[in-house]
Each structure stands twice: as C-alpha cells, then as structure tokens.
Design an enzyme around this catalytic site. Structure first.
Site, short mmCIF file in Angstrom:
data_model
loop_
_atom_site.label_atom_id
_atom_site.label_comp_id
_atom_site.label_asym_id
_atom_site.label_seq_id
_atom_site.Cartn_x
_atom_site.Cartn_y
_atom_site.Cartn_z
N SER A 78 16.24 7.28 9.07
CA SER A 78 16.81 7.78 7.82
C SER A 78 15.68 8.14 6.87
O SER A 78 14.50 8.00 7.21
CB SER A 78 17.70 6.72 7.18
OG SER A 78 16.86 5.69 6.67
N LYS A 79 16.08 8.58 5.68
CA LYS A 79 15.08 9.03 4.70
C LYS A 79 14.03 7.96 4.42
O LYS A 79 12.90 8.28 4.04
CB LYS A 79 15.78 9.42 3.40
CG LYS A 79 16.51 10.73 3.51
CD LYS A 79 16.55 11.43 2.16
CE LYS A 79 17.26 12.78 2.26
NZ LYS A 79 18.68 12.68 1.96
#
Ligand code: GLU
Length: 506
Positions: A262-263
């Site tokens: 994820s980010k």
C-alpha cells in the site's frame, strides 16, 4: 464428450483486464494486466480492456485516460477496448446499462431474482439481531415470499427497492481455480445478495458476469481479493445459462514488512515509477516475476521472451513480496546492459524534457544545461556514465561535471581545501595547469600520468593531488572518473576549469 473437449480446447482464448478508473494504475493491477496479456499472447488469444466505471462518484475520465496511457507505456496491447472498439462493445460499463437491464428482467421473470423492499432500518435491525446472537449476518430472505400482488402494490406506492439474487439454499459451490486448485464455498456464507441498488444501478458482481459472458471471455485472471466474489458470479452464470469461464486468482502482493502493498510502502502506482525514471521494460519484467517464475530461471526477459515462457501453471500460490531494491537493480541492468546507446540517450533526453519538475531541485538547472547540448555530446556522456545511474532521474546527478562549466564547491570540497591549505591547493593546480598547457594534446589517458608527476615534483601524496584536482574540476570530493571526464570535456575546458578554480582561490 470427446467432441466437447475438442470444441473447448479449440476455442480461442480470450482474457480481459477490467480496471475501475478511480485512481492511477496500481502496481498490483498492472501485474494483473500483464498476466492477462502474457497469457493471451502466449496462447494466440485476445485481450479485452474493459472500463468498470459503475461507481459514478469515484470514477473519473482522467483516470481512465491515465490508466490507458500507462498500460500502453508498459507495452501492453489489447485487441478490443474503449479506445479501439471491437465486436463486443461498448467497453465502458456505464454505456452498457441497457444491456444489464435486459438481464435483470430475465432473472426477475424466471424467478432467479426478486425485488426487496426492506427499508434500511429493517435491515439494520436484522443485522443487530445477528450480532446479538453471535452469528454472521446475512439477509433473512423476507421479501422472497412476497406475492406478485404485494409487489405490484409496493411498486404503485413508489416504494424503493433493490433487486436480490435468490441464492439456492445450502448449496456448495466448487470450482477449480487454475492457481488455487479446488475452491469451495457454501452459499450460507452470503445469502441473497443485491444485484441492483435502490437507485437502479447494477452492482459489480452482476455486471461482471454479463460482460464476461457477452464478451466471450474464456479465462478470468484477477487478484485474489476477488476470490470470494466468484461463487456469487458462478450462480449468475448458471441462472442465465452462460458457460462459466475458467478462473485464476493471483496471489496478493506484500510489502517487505509482509503487510499488503500500500501507499505506506512508498510509490505503488505505475505513474509514480515513470516520474521516478524507471524504464517500462524493466517494470514490465519485474512485475511479471511477482508470483511467476520461468522454468529456465532466466530473470532479465524482454516482452517477447516473457510471452514465449509464460505458463499459468508456474504461478505460485503464495503471496509475492515486492522488493523495491530488486526493481531498482533491474532498472540499472536495463540501463547498463540492455538498451542500445542511442535508445538510452533518447530516453534520458525525453525524460528530462517531460519530467523536469520531478527532478530534485538542485538537478533542475543541470537538466537545462544538458538539454542545451548537442545530441552527440549527451550520447558520449551517457556512454561514459551508464554504469553509474540506475534510474533516468539520477542521470543529472551522475553527469553533472560533464555539463556544468562553472564549478561550485560542495561543503566537503571546501573542507578539503581548508585542510590541505589554499596555498598547497594553489601549488598543485598551478603546476598541473602549466603541464597541461605545455602539452600539445591532453586526453583522458594523460590525466593520471600528469597528476603523478605533479605529486612527485611537489613531494605530495598522489591521493591528495587527485582529490584536489577532482575538487578543482568538479567541485566535488567524489564522483565520475576524471580521465573519462577529461576525455569528454577536452583540453580547453579542463584548462578553463583549473583557471577559474585558481582565480576563485584568490
Ligand atoms: N474492476 C475490478 C477491479 O478493479 C476488476 C474485477 C474483475 O477483474 O473481475 O478490481
């Protein structure tokens, strides 16, 4: 039976990539697109691009355009899609609502679906009750039993409703996933699910079936996060008498800390890697190896080699770990060894033109200077430094001394001069300059020779002389090989830099 098998095996393979245009192309989705592409091409089949834009609020035209551009940049080609058309269009779900409506009506008419008029409050009460009783919630099926007259009456009253799929009681749904093997769900896990919302919009699990069936998709290859949607979709295929495609659910991608990518793990979109100076060939190669590995173990593979080797059976049924360092290394391999020099030079130039604002601040003026130089000069520098940059973005940093005539000293360089004293620095550079001037030609191979003579005559350590000349010529205490630098900038520029260093010393 034998005849049927023959018919099946001779059917043209068709895969699809079905992104929702709600953001930039995520690396995980890019891998899904790549596997669909490689599988289709390996088998002489077709790839369809379908835009899943039923979520009105989150879907944006600009994301659709960006996804298409990034897919093209990666080198993925599709045979049918919103941009190229095809016989099974339209290829945007929002343009297919009439088609969906037709199939909702069929399901309603045949009793595979029904209208549910339960209010949000009623559903909430059901949910609460399930919670209290400690069992997982699923819809009670209350509206299954409405008589046609009751339905008629509610419709006349204008009561809002959703359409639910009537899930057969107690059934197991078993399918053979090409990666996971046999997968089994029991319908009690989900109960009668919604296929049309109260605003009339059809939901993903329903439209995806209609689209895949009408677009004649033979293999649905997608992320593992969709695995639990598959039994619901199979029920719809069966209800409508459509042939069920083969499914392959790709293992999840994890960050190096073993949590879902994820980010938090840094850049996760293809676009960001473009901005950061990655090459499409390297990213395609790297993403292909996330969960799949060729039998012969070869790692650096062109698109053609990937297509040739790709076999869905070699996909591991285990999470793939995204190793950023490996991608960085692989990009370096493409820069150093794979691209030919003219190709690489053009990539550098185009990158600097297109993505100047993504460079580090201090590299932006260097990029300006690079772009002012003739192509042949840039090409020569690229040939000298291609061993030392791993991304296109790093080129201005590594190549700076070849382009910046006005040398500015870094703090470390200033420290070095203070340490040896400006007087000694002056002696070294003056003598060196004199010797260069006395020579008819001065080439890279002469650099060390002359430096050693200077060291000998001044009775100084060669290392100290080299470092001082590096500071005078580049302003830095480490970096490019000086003989390569001298070779490229030539005698005159070498003299100029030494002179300007001396005049700055005062
Ligand atoms: N639009 C879905 C997604 O982006 C794809 C679903 C599918 O492949 O069936 O996750």
């Amino acid at each position: 039976m034998a005849e049927k098998n023959k018919a099946e095996s001779s059917k043209k393979i068709r895969t699809r990539f079905a992104p929702s245009p709600t953001g930039w192309l995520h690396l995980g989705n890019a891998r899904t697109a790549i596997f669909n592409y490689l599988f289709a091409r390996h088998n002489g089949g077709d790839l369809v691009l379908r835009i899943e834009d039923t979520d009105r609020e989150r879907s944006k035209k600009e994301f659709e355009e960006a996804i298409i551009e990034d897919l093209k940049w990666l080198g993925i080609e599709w045979d049918e899609g919103p941009d190229v058309g095809g016989p099974h269009g339209p290829y945007r779900q929002r343009e297919r609502f009439d088609i969906y409506k037709k199939y909702v009506d069929i399901l309603l008419k045949k009793g595979y679906a029904y209208r549910c008029f339960c209010t949000p409050e009623e559903l909430e009460a059901e949910r609460e009750k399930a919670k209290k009783e400690g069992r997982p919630y699923r819809y009670s099926g209350k509206c299954r039993h409405l008589t046609p007259e009751q339905v008629e009456e509610y419709l006349k009253e204008g009561k809002p409703y959703v359409v639910r799929f009537r899930v057969p009681d107690g059934r197991d749904i078993v399918f053979e996933d090409l990666i996971k093997g046999e997968v089994k769900f029991n319908v009690n896990d989900f109960g009668d699910f919604v296929i049309v919302r109260s605003d009339g919009s059809p939901v993903y699990n329903f439209v995806v079936v209609i689209d895949d069936a009408l677009m004649k998709i033979t293999h649905v290859i997608r992320g593992e996060d969709h695995l639990s949607n598959t039994p619901k979709q199979i029920l719809i295929y069966e209800a409508l008498g459509f042939e069920v495609p083969k499914f392959a659910h790709l293992p999840i991608i994890l960050g190096e800390d073993r949590s879902k990518l994820s980010k938090r793990h840094g850049a996760v979109s293809v676009r960001q890697y473009r901005f950061d100076g990655y090459l499409p060939e390297a990213l395609l190669n790297f993403l292909s190896l996330l969960g799949w590995y060729p039998k012969d173990g070869k790692e650096i593979l062109s698109k053609e080699e990937l297509i040739e080797r790709f076999d869905i059976e070699d996909i591991h049924n285990a999470p793939a770990v995204f190793n950023k360092e490996k991608l960085y290394w692989m990009n370096g391999v493409y820069i150093r060894e794979v691209l030919d020099l003219d190709d690489l030079t053009n990539r550098v130039i185009n990158y600097l033109k297109q993505y100047k604002e993504h460079l580090d601040k201090e590299d932006q003026p260097v990029a300006e200077l690079i772009l002012q130089k003739p192509y042949e000069y840039i090409k020569e520098v690229v040939s000298k430094v291609r061993d030392s940059f791993f991304t296109l973005k790093e080129f201005p940093k590594r190549a700076k001394p070849f382009f910046v005539d006005k040398v500015e000293l870094t703090p470390e360089a200033v420290k070095h001069i203070e340490k040896i004293t400006p007087e000694v620095a002056k002696q070294i550079v003056e003598l060196y300059l004199q010797k260069v001037k006395d020579m008819e030609t001065f080439k890279g191979e002469d650099f060390k020779k002359v430096a050693k003579q200077v060291a000998k005559e001044l009775k100084l350590k060669p290392g100290m002389v080299f470092k001082t000349l590096r500071v005078a010529l580049t302003g830095e205490t480490q970096g490019v090989s000086l003989d390569l630098l001298v070779d490229v900038i030539g005698k005159e520029a070498t003299e100029k830099r030494l002179e300007s260093f001396l005049s700055n010393l005062g």
